[in-house]
Design a protein around this motif. Sequence first.
Motif, mmCIF file in Angstrom:
data_model
loop_
_atom_site.group_PDB
_atom_site.id
_atom_site.type_symbol
_atom_site.label_atom_id
_atom_site.label_comp_id
_atom_site.label_asym_id
_atom_site.label_seq_id
_atom_site.Cartn_x
_atom_site.Cartn_y
_atom_site.Cartn_z
ATOM 1 N N PHE A 193 0.880 -1.265 -0.188
ATOM 2 C CA PHE A 193 0.089 -0.068 0.050
ATOM 3 C C PHE A 193 0.739 1.316 -0.135
ATOM 4 C CE2 PHE A 193 -2.278 3.387 1.782
ATOM 5 C CZ PHE A 193 -3.650 3.090 1.369
ATOM 6 N N ALA A 194 1.687 1.260 0.758
ATOM 7 C CA ALA A 194 2.682 2.476 1.027
ATOM 8 C C ALA A 194 3.682 2.721 -0.214
ATOM 9 C CB ALA A 194 3.741 2.255 2.259
ATOM 10 N N GLU A 195 3.992 1.484 -0.853
ATOM 11 C CA GLU A 195 4.774 1.874 -2.012
ATOM 12 C C GLU A 195 4.108 1.932 -3.576
ATOM 13 O OE1 GLU A 195 7.150 -1.981 -1.827
ATOM 14 O OE2 GLU A 195 8.502 -1.078 0.096
ATOM 15 N N HIS A 196 2.752 1.979 -3.371
ATOM 16 C CA HIS A 196 1.917 1.793 -4.631
ATOM 17 C C HIS A 196 1.787 3.404 -4.890
ATOM 18 C CE1 HIS A 196 -1.259 1.237 -7.436
ATOM 19 N NE2 HIS A 196 -1.358 0.023 -7.243
ATOM 20 N N LYS A 197 2.257 4.035 -5.741
ATOM 21 C CA LYS A 197 2.172 5.438 -5.985
ATOM 22 C C LYS A 197 0.986 5.835 -6.355
ATOM 23 C CE LYS A 197 7.233 6.297 -6.968
ATOM 24 N NZ LYS A 197 7.653 4.956 -6.576
ATOM 25 N N ASP A 198 0.161 5.051 -7.294
ATOM 26 C CA ASP A 198 -1.135 5.219 -7.664
ATOM 27 C C ASP A 198 -1.981 5.498 -6.460
ATOM 28 O OD1 ASP A 198 -0.318 5.743 -10.391
ATOM 29 O OD2 ASP A 198 -0.943 3.846 -10.688
ATOM 30 N N ILE A 199 -1.983 4.583 -5.440
ATOM 31 C CA ILE A 199 -2.876 4.433 -4.475
ATOM 32 C C ILE A 199 -2.495 5.366 -3.371
ATOM 33 C CG2 ILE A 199 -2.906 3.406 -2.062
ATOM 34 C CD1 ILE A 199 -3.650 0.604 -3.604
ATOM 35 N N GLN A 200 -1.187 5.850 -3.343
ATOM 36 C CA GLN A 200 -0.868 7.098 -2.231
ATOM 37 C C GLN A 200 -1.339 8.261 -2.931
ATOM 38 O OE1 GLN A 200 1.142 6.922 0.745
ATOM 39 N NE2 GLN A 200 0.359 4.892 0.524
ATOM 40 N N LYS A 201 -1.251 8.142 -4.277
ATOM 41 C CA LYS A 201 -1.759 9.623 -4.830
ATOM 42 C C LYS A 201 -3.326 9.564 -4.794
ATOM 43 C CE LYS A 201 -1.006 13.329 -7.470
ATOM 44 N NZ LYS A 201 -1.203 14.266 -6.261
ATOM 45 N N LEU A 202 -4.210 8.719 -4.930
ATOM 46 C CA LEU A 202 -5.599 8.544 -4.864
ATOM 47 C C LEU A 202 -5.840 8.994 -3.437
ATOM 48 C CD1 LEU A 202 -7.819 8.217 -6.974
ATOM 49 C CD2 LEU A 202 -7.710 5.814 -6.332
ATOM 50 N N ALA A 203 -5.129 8.235 -2.500
ATOM 51 C CA ALA A 203 -5.751 8.422 -1.178
ATOM 52 C C ALA A 203 -5.736 10.020 -0.639
ATOM 53 C CB ALA A 203 -4.525 7.715 -0.292
ATOM 54 N N GLU A 204 -5.020 10.743 -1.381
ATOM 55 C CA GLU A 204 -5.066 12.270 -0.920
ATOM 56 C C GLU A 204 -6.548 12.750 -1.059
ATOM 57 O OE1 GLU A 204 -2.385 14.255 -3.256
ATOM 58 O OE2 GLU A 204 -0.604 13.210 -2.593
ATOM 59 N N LYS A 205 -7.344 12.186 -1.625
ATOM 60 C CA LYS A 205 -8.716 12.458 -1.989
ATOM 61 C C LYS A 205 -9.639 11.822 -0.915
ATOM 62 C CE LYS A 205 -8.796 13.026 -7.147
ATOM 63 N NZ LYS A 205 -7.467 13.029 -7.355
ATOM 64 N N PHE A 206 -8.996 11.231 0.043
ATOM 65 C CA PHE A 206 -9.963 10.533 1.007
ATOM 66 C C PHE A 206 -9.568 11.190 2.457
ATOM 67 C CE2 PHE A 206 -9.974 7.453 -2.237
ATOM 68 C CZ PHE A 206 -11.070 6.477 -1.917
ATOM 69 N N ILE A 207 -10.570 11.154 3.289
ATOM 70 C CA ILE A 207 -10.205 11.158 4.743
ATOM 71 C C ILE A 207 -9.703 9.911 5.178
ATOM 72 C CG2 ILE A 207 -11.109 11.636 6.932
ATOM 73 C CD1 ILE A 207 -11.341 14.071 5.192
ATOM 74 N N LEU A 208 -8.530 9.722 5.815
ATOM 75 C CA LEU A 208 -7.919 8.393 6.036
ATOM 76 C C LEU A 208 -7.817 8.255 7.472
ATOM 77 C CD1 LEU A 208 -5.029 9.280 3.571
ATOM 78 C CD2 LEU A 208 -6.914 7.671 3.063
ATOM 79 N N LEU A 209 -7.932 6.921 7.848
ATOM 80 C CA LEU A 209 -7.936 6.542 9.224
ATOM 81 C C LEU A 209 -7.290 5.199 9.149
ATOM 82 C CD1 LEU A 209 -8.361 6.889 12.463
ATOM 83 C CD2 LEU A 209 -10.714 6.017 12.074
ATOM 84 N N ASN A 210 -6.226 5.056 10.077
ATOM 85 C CA ASN A 210 -5.874 3.516 10.347
ATOM 86 C C ASN A 210 -6.084 3.189 11.898
ATOM 87 O OD1 ASN A 210 -2.816 3.348 11.466
ATOM 88 N ND2 ASN A 210 -2.909 4.909 9.776
ATOM 89 N N LEU A 211 -6.534 2.094 11.875
ATOM 90 C CA LEU A 211 -6.734 1.699 13.460
ATOM 91 C C LEU A 211 -6.130 0.201 14.020
ATOM 92 C CD1 LEU A 211 -10.546 2.301 13.816
ATOM 93 C CD2 LEU A 211 -8.867 3.795 14.634
ATOM 94 N N VAL A 212 -5.218 0.338 15.042
ATOM 95 C CA VAL A 212 -5.032 -0.748 15.593
ATOM 96 C C VAL A 212 -5.765 -1.313 16.626
ATOM 97 C CG1 VAL A 212 -2.406 -0.393 14.721
ATOM 98 C CG2 VAL A 212 -3.228 0.562 16.859
ATOM 99 N N TYR A 213 -6.841 -0.660 16.801
ATOM 100 C CA TYR A 213 -7.806 -1.167 17.830
ATOM 101 C C TYR A 213 -9.146 -1.341 17.151
ATOM 102 C CZ TYR A 213 -8.115 3.588 18.246
ATOM 103 O OH TYR A 213 -8.396 5.088 17.899
ATOM 104 N N GLU A 214 -10.114 -1.977 17.940
ATOM 105 C CA GLU A 214 -11.447 -1.953 17.321
ATOM 106 C C GLU A 214 -12.322 -0.837 17.893
ATOM 107 O OE1 GLU A 214 -12.792 -3.837 14.928
ATOM 108 O OE2 GLU A 214 -11.045 -5.144 14.676
ATOM 109 N N THR A 215 -13.173 -0.323 17.175
ATOM 110 C CA THR A 215 -13.991 0.720 17.728
ATOM 111 C C THR A 215 -15.499 0.023 18.244
ATOM 112 O OG1 THR A 215 -15.390 0.835 15.756
ATOM 113 C CG2 THR A 215 -13.375 2.552 15.802
ATOM 114 N N THR A 216 -16.226 0.918 19.129
ATOM 115 C CA THR A 216 -17.284 0.206 19.543
ATOM 116 C C THR A 216 -18.485 0.148 18.608
ATOM 117 O OG1 THR A 216 -17.896 2.396 20.531
ATOM 118 C CG2 THR A 216 -16.854 0.775 22.054
ATOM 119 N N ASP A 217 -18.216 0.862 17.232
ATOM 120 C CA ASP A 217 -19.086 0.723 16.032
ATOM 121 C C ASP A 217 -19.110 -0.436 15.508
ATOM 122 O OD1 ASP A 217 -20.858 1.237 14.004
ATOM 123 O OD2 ASP A 217 -20.023 3.265 13.537
ATOM 124 N N LYS A 218 -20.399 -1.209 15.734
ATOM 125 C CA LYS A 218 -20.536 -2.598 15.089
ATOM 126 C C LYS A 218 -20.543 -2.315 13.552
ATOM 127 C CE LYS A 218 -20.864 -4.857 18.834
ATOM 128 N NZ LYS A 218 -19.570 -4.111 19.325
#
Length: 173
Positions: free
Chosen positions: A89-114
């Motif tokens: 993911f980090a090395e994929h140039k097109d993904i990294q470029k496209l990701a700028e159009k998103f709000i981004l969040l990465n989580l290492v824990y679960e939320t309470t939202d089912k």
Amino acid sequence: AMEKSYVPLFLLLIVISCALAKDAGKKDSKDTAAKPKLPQTLSRGWGDQLIWTQTYEEALFRAKHSQKPLMIIHHLEDCPHSQALKKVFAEHKDIQKLAEKFILLNLVYETTDKNLAPDGQYVPRVLFIDPSLTVRADITGRYSNRLYAYEPSDISLLYSNMQKALKLLKTEL
């Protein structure tokens, strides 16, 4: 018979997604003291030059107000599948470029939202949420019993799913 063909795929799925350890929270205080942690950026290595939100609540707020889709990546630092996906993911140039159009969040824990675990709490899993704050159950990976799981070999599917999330936005708003 039909049932037979599902068996190998199911076994593959057990192998590719990491189960969430129940006691991941209570790690030995000893081993964290042993090796000094590098300062952790919000990207956690998924794209250091991208802007990442800190919390789920902040991410929802930003998606709603910016009218951008939200991409949430659930992963674990000690899961080899998460690590492998992160690397491509980090090395994929097109993904990294496209990701700028998103709000981004990465989580290492679960939320309470089912809603963020429509078919279970496994990692890695990637979900898209539109600005109306609806989880897009129609944007899935290729595994029938781990709908939001991606392997490194699925990176082009993840890329086209990102494109799909942006396209849906234009047609629906």
